[in-house]
Design an enzyme around this catalytic site. Structure first.
Site, PDB file in Angstrom:
ATOM      1  N   ASP A 226      -5.945   0.172  -0.334  1.00 56.66           N
ATOM      2  CA  ASP A 226      -6.061   0.045   1.119  1.00 56.66           C
ATOM      3  C   ASP A 226      -7.422  -0.565   1.427  1.00 56.66           C
ATOM      4  OD1 ASP A 226      -7.856   2.020   0.638  1.00 56.66           O
ATOM      5  OD2 ASP A 226      -7.088   3.419   2.127  1.00 56.66           O
TER       6      ASP A 226
ATOM      7  N   LYS B 263       0.844  -1.202   0.000  1.00 57.55           N
ATOM      8  CA  LYS B 263       0.000   0.000   0.000  1.00 57.55           C
ATOM      9  C   LYS B 263       0.881   1.255   0.000  1.00 57.55           C
ATOM     10  CE  LYS B 263      -2.654   2.783   2.955  1.00 57.55           C
ATOM     11  NZ  LYS B 263      -3.155   3.065   4.285  1.00 57.55           N
TER      12      LYS B 263
END
Ligand code: SF4
Length: 219
Positions: free
Chosen positions: A145, A127
């Site tokens: 995310d 991420k």
């Protein structure tokens, strides 16, 4: 959601998110002239932490130092005090030192531009790596995310079990021109409207496109 409906859906999301606060990493990018190092560190601080807390912690830390050499010069205790109360502040202070050391030893003090090199840094996952690549370097990548993962699945645009699978599914399906901004759009959408437990479907302009997969309770 049919794949061809993504254009209309993202147009609506873009219109909606203008009313809400910009995600913290976007603010750091804007105020630091897209400095990849500050984006990397604030993204690390933002993990499991509210945006407001991250924003204040980033400002306190970067007021002390905002380069790998500068942060490595600070004691771990000083970094911990600056970033408290972000989640896991002790672990993150340790990771910040580890990142700075590796950047200086292996990358000449610069933040690398590839996902593989970024995830080799201590405490950096996909991420964060994707966010640095997309926001810091404006290179193609999709930062997935929990919000991006949840909303893409609720729409029925992808059918995946983990953020990693979602990233791969989106890379295969999402038109490339949306890759960089996808996270910037879906994070505020997820924080304010398509919330995890009970999304505000009655107020959502996307309802005509959304399959509402797995939504059992809504407002
Ligand atoms: S209709 Fe509901 S589940 Fe679908 S995007 Fe909107 S808020 Fe989320």
């Amino acid at each position: 959601m049919r794949p061809d409906q993504i254009h209309a859906a993202l147009k609506l999301v873009r219109r909606e998110v203008r009313h809400w606060q910009e995600p913290v990493v976007g603010v750091v990018a804007r105020t630091s002239a897209r400095d990849p190092f500050r984006i990397l560190i604030s993204c690390l601080l933002s993990l499991r932490t509210k945006d407001k807390t991250t924003s204040e912690a980033s400002a306190r830390l970067f007021a002390l130092a905002h380069t790998p050499a500068g942060l490595l010069n600070l004691s771990r205790r000083k970094i911990e005090r600056a970033i408290y109360p972000v989640g896991f502040y002790r672990t993150k202070a340790k990771a910040i030192h580890g990142i700075c050391r590796r950047l200086l030893e292996v990358h000449g003090g610069k933040v690398p531009q590839s996902i593989d090199e970024l995830i080799a840094l201590p405490g950096v996952g996909r991420k964060t790596a994707n966010l640095v690549v997309t926001v810091g370097y404006r290179k193609p990548g999709i930062c997935v995310d929990i919000h991006v993962h949840r909303i893409s699945n609720r729409w029925g645009y992808v059918k995946t079990r983990t953020p990693e699978e979602t990233e791969q599914a989106l890379r295969a399906q999402l038109p490339k021109r949306y890759w960089i901004t996808f996270n910037d759009l879906l994070v505020p959408y997820g924080q304010n409207l398509c919330q995890p437990v009970s999304p505000f479907c009655s107020r959502c302009t996307l309802i005509a496109y959304c399959d509402r997969v797995g939504v059992t309770k809504s407002r």
